[in-house]
Structures are given as C-alpha cells and as structure tokens.
Scaffold this motif. Structure first.
Motif, mmCIF file in Angstrom:
data_model
loop_
_atom_site.group_PDB
_atom_site.id
_atom_site.type_symbol
_atom_site.label_atom_id
_atom_site.label_comp_id
_atom_site.label_asym_id
_atom_site.label_seq_id
_atom_site.Cartn_x
_atom_site.Cartn_y
_atom_site.Cartn_z
ATOM 1 N N GLU A 82 0.822 -1.197 0.000
ATOM 2 C CA GLU A 82 0.000 0.000 0.000
ATOM 3 C C GLU A 82 0.859 1.250 0.000
ATOM 4 N N TRP A 128 -8.604 1.572 -2.661
ATOM 5 C CA TRP A 128 -8.195 2.851 -2.096
ATOM 6 C C TRP A 128 -8.890 3.070 -0.746
ATOM 7 N N GLN A 129 -8.252 3.831 0.109
ATOM 8 C CA GLN A 129 -8.851 4.224 1.381
ATOM 9 C C GLN A 129 -9.630 5.516 1.165
ATOM 10 N N ARG A 139 -10.320 2.620 9.654
ATOM 11 C CA ARG A 139 -10.165 3.011 8.264
ATOM 12 C C ARG A 139 -11.127 2.215 7.384
ATOM 13 N N LYS A 141 -12.022 1.148 3.298
ATOM 14 C CA LYS A 141 -11.417 1.039 1.972
ATOM 15 C C LYS A 141 -12.400 0.347 1.030
#
Length: 271
Positions: A82, A128-129, A139, A141
């Motif tokens: 990442e 993608w976050q 988080r 994603k």
C-alpha cells in the motif's frame, strides 16, 4: 614559505569544516532539510485454512449432484502493498489444498466413496482508502478484484467412478473495514459481492453466477514487524445453467449453490 604553508593549511581546514555538515545533510535529508521516508508499506505471510464445503447442482425435478461435509486443508501465500500517501493498495493470496473427506450424491445415488481432490484458488484485489475515523484508528477502503477457484469432485459407486471439474472466474466488488485496538492488536473485515462470474462444470457453462464472500481477521503484534492472526472466511457462489431436454427440447434451468467456510490462521511479516 612557512607563512604560505600555514595560510594554505588554515584555508583547507576552514573549507572542510564548512563542507562536512552539508555533505552529511545531503545523505539523510531532502531538499528542504526534512528527513524523507518511503510511503510504501507492505506485508508477506502464510495462512492455513481449515474449511468445509457443501454444494448442489439441481432443480425442482432433477438432482444432478450434491456434496456435504467436505473437509479441506489449504496453505496460502498472502501479500499486501500500500501507498500510505495516496491511500491506494494492492493485495493478493494464492491457495493450494486438499479435499480429504465428505459425502457425495450423484443422480440420486449415495456414492460409496468420495475421493481426495485438489482445491486451488487465486484472489487479487486493488483499491483505495476513502475514509478514516478516531485519529486513523478506524479506516474504510473500497476494492475491485478478481478470483479464480477450482474445486473438483470425484466419487465412486461400486465399480463406477464419477468426476466433475468445477472452475470459477469471478469479479469481486467490496469494502474493507480495519482498525487498531491499542498498540499491538489490529482487526480487519472484508465483505465482497460477486456481481458476475463464469462457472464451468465439465462442458456446462453458466449463464450467470453471483455470490457473497467475507473474511475477518484479528492480528497481534509479536514484534514491531512480526504478526500472528486468527480469523474466518465464508464463500457463497450461485450459478444458473440453461439446458435443453434432449427428448422434448424443453428448456431446463439448473442451479448450483456452492458454500465454503472455515477457520484461518496467519503469520506475516510487515515491512
């Protein structure tokens, strides 16, 4: 001459004293004097998946085949990469295992023996976050991915042996939630819908396949880079096959439901 010698020595020493800090700074700092670090993070590891599966291929009138309580042992190689600056990631895992037991029915016959067969799969996701909460402790994603799955069937009844090759090519569309519990414990949950898949059973080709897949993991940091994890996984794939009755030419639709679920154990190295 002596005065010239001492004058040159003084100039050389003064020049060295000025230049040395500049050289040291260039070796470790960026153009603005700020230390630079790589934005890439990743991990590589091994997993063991103890799973069980069941499946059926039938409709309201005909029962082609069904399996139940098929136990499997699978080894996986898993990796992630990442870019924390851009919030993008790529991950994948490859699994190879063995179906070791279970029961099989074929065209209404309870087969005497279900043979050991190979289980293999590849999953590749990229995404993608798009959100983070609680000072980046949680988080979210999104991802789009591809899955290949091969899970063959082989069984015998007296002197008759029946084999089915079963393969899937699937698109995965889903979301990941992950976070931290304190400084040494992390968790993650993946949920993926399968909006489309191509399923082939011997010469039969599916007209449509859809499904749902989910993973959940809990990881503990043994060291700064080494982690151990435990979790679970569930796969469900539903396929439709449009066929024709060879005597009446009547359209006959068969459905296949494939379920696989089990326990995951993981060890991985983060870098």
């Amino acid at each position: 001459m002596q005065k010239l010698f001492w004058s040159l020595s003084a100039v050389i020493c003064l020049s060295a004293g000025i230049a040395t800090p500049s050289v040291a700074a260039d070796a470790h700092q960026g153009p603005d004097g700020i230390y630079q670090t790589s934005s890439l993070r990743g991990s590589i590891g091994l997993r063991y998946w103890y799973s069980r599966s069941k499946s059926d291929l039938d409709n309201a009138r005909y029962d082609i085949s069904s399996t139940a309580d098929v136990t499997s042992h699978t080894a996986e190689i898993v990796g992630t990469l990442e870019d924390v600056t851009e919030g993008t990631f790529f991950r994948g895992y490859v699994g190879l295992g063995r179906n070791v037991d279970g029961s099989t029915d074929f065209v209404g016959l309870d087969m005497d023996n279900t043979s050991q067969t190979t289980l293999s799969y590849v999953v590749l996701d990229g995404g993608w976050q798009f959100a983070q909460f609680a000072n980046n402790q949680v988080r979210l994603k999104g991802f789009l991915g591809y899955q290949y799955l091969s899970d063959d069937l082989k069984a015998s009844y007296r002197s008759v042996t029946v084999e089915q090759s079963r393969d899937w090519h699937a698109i995965r569309l889903g979301m990941t939630a992950e976070g931290d519990i304190g400084e040494r414990v992390g968790w993650s949950v993946d949920v993926a819908g399968v909006p489309w898949s191509y399923n082939q059973i011997e010469t039969w080709e599916s007209d449509w396949t859809y499904g749902l897949e989910a993973d959940a993991m809990l990881n503990v940091d043994l060291t700064q880079n080494w982690k151990l994890g435990v979790g679970g996984r569930y796969w469900w794939l539903h396929s439709n096959f449009d066929r024709r009755n060879i005597y009446t030419n009547e359209k006959v639709v068969f459905d296949q439901n494939y379920h696989r679920y089990g326990l995951l154990l993981e060890t991985k190295y983060a870098f």
